[in-house]
Design a protein around this motif. Structure first.
Motif, short mmCIF file in Angstrom:
data_model
loop_
_atom_site.label_atom_id
_atom_site.label_comp_id
_atom_site.label_asym_id
_atom_site.label_seq_id
_atom_site.Cartn_x
_atom_site.Cartn_y
_atom_site.Cartn_z
N VAL A 104 -1.40 -9.56 6.20
CA VAL A 104 -1.89 -8.44 5.39
C VAL A 104 -0.83 -8.15 4.34
O VAL A 104 0.31 -7.85 4.68
CB VAL A 104 -2.15 -7.18 6.25
N THR A 105 -1.22 -8.26 3.08
CA THR A 105 -0.28 -7.99 2.00
C THR A 105 -0.48 -6.58 1.48
O THR A 105 -1.58 -6.03 1.54
CB THR A 105 -0.44 -8.99 0.84
N GLN A 106 0.59 -6.02 0.98
CA GLN A 106 0.53 -4.69 0.39
C GLN A 106 -0.23 -4.82 -0.93
O GLN A 106 0.08 -5.69 -1.74
CB GLN A 106 1.95 -4.16 0.15
N PRO A 107 -1.23 -3.96 -1.19
CA PRO A 107 -1.93 -4.06 -2.46
C PRO A 107 -0.98 -3.80 -3.62
O PRO A 107 -0.05 -3.00 -3.50
CB PRO A 107 -3.01 -2.98 -2.38
N ALA A 108 -1.22 -4.51 -4.69
CA ALA A 108 -0.37 -4.33 -5.88
C ALA A 108 -0.50 -2.90 -6.40
O ALA A 108 -1.58 -2.33 -6.43
CB ALA A 108 -0.79 -5.32 -6.96
#
Length: 135
Positions: free
Chosen positions: A120-124
Motif C-alpha cells: 500500500v503506497t501513500q497517495p501523492a
C-alpha cells in the motif's frame, strides 16, 4: 460425588486444552482467498465454507510476520456467518502487509489461506486548490 468431581475435572481439562490454543494451521488453497488493492482500499473475497463445523472467519494482517495466523497476529475482520464471503479494509496504512484468511472450526481446527502480500503506497500529496476551501 466422586463421579461429579471426575466429570468436572475432565471438563476443565478439555476447556483448558482448547483455551491454550488451536490445532496447527493447515493451508487450504480451495477457499480461493483473494486480496486486491482497489482505489486505495483492500478488497477481500473467498468461497463460502460449507461444513457444519464452522465457527468463524478471522482475517489476519501483519507488517512483520510473512506467515501470519490467528490468534498469534490478531485479526482485522471477524465473521460469524459462513455466508460472509467478502470484506473491505477501507483505509489501510501505507506499507507492505501480509494478509491471510483463517477459518476456525468448532473443534479448534485452523484452515488457512495462502498468504497474500499487498504493498500500500501513500497517495501523492497535491497542492490544495480553490475547491478545497469554503467560499
Amino acid at each position: 460425588m466422586k463421579r461429579i468431581a471426575f466429570l468436572l475435572a475432565l471438563s476443565l481439562v478439555a476447556v483448558s486444552a482448547f483455551a491454550d490454543g488451536y490445532r496447527k494451521p493447515v493451508v487450504v488453497k480451495e477457499m480461493a482467498f483473494t486480496a486486491k488493492l482497489e482505489s486505495g482500499k483492500v478488497v477481500f473475497t473467498w468461497k463460502k465454507y460449507l461444513r457444519d463445523d464452522f465457527l468463524y472467519y478471522k482475517l489476519v494482517k501483519s507488517a512483520t510476520n510473512a506467515d501470519p495466523v490467528y490468534p498469534d497476529d490478531g485479526y482485522i475482520f471477524y465473521g460469524e456467518s459462513a455466508g460472509t464471503t467478502a470484506w473491505v479494509e477501507e483505509k489501510p496504512e501505507a506499507g507492505r502487509w501480509y494478509y491471510r484468511l483463517c477459518i476456525i472450526t468448532k473443534s479448534g481446527d485452523r484452515w488457512v489461506s495462502p498468504v497474500i502480500v499487498i504493498d500500500v503506497t501513500q497517495p501523492a500529496s497535491t497542492v490544495p486548490t480553490s475547491r478545497d476551501f469554503a467560499p
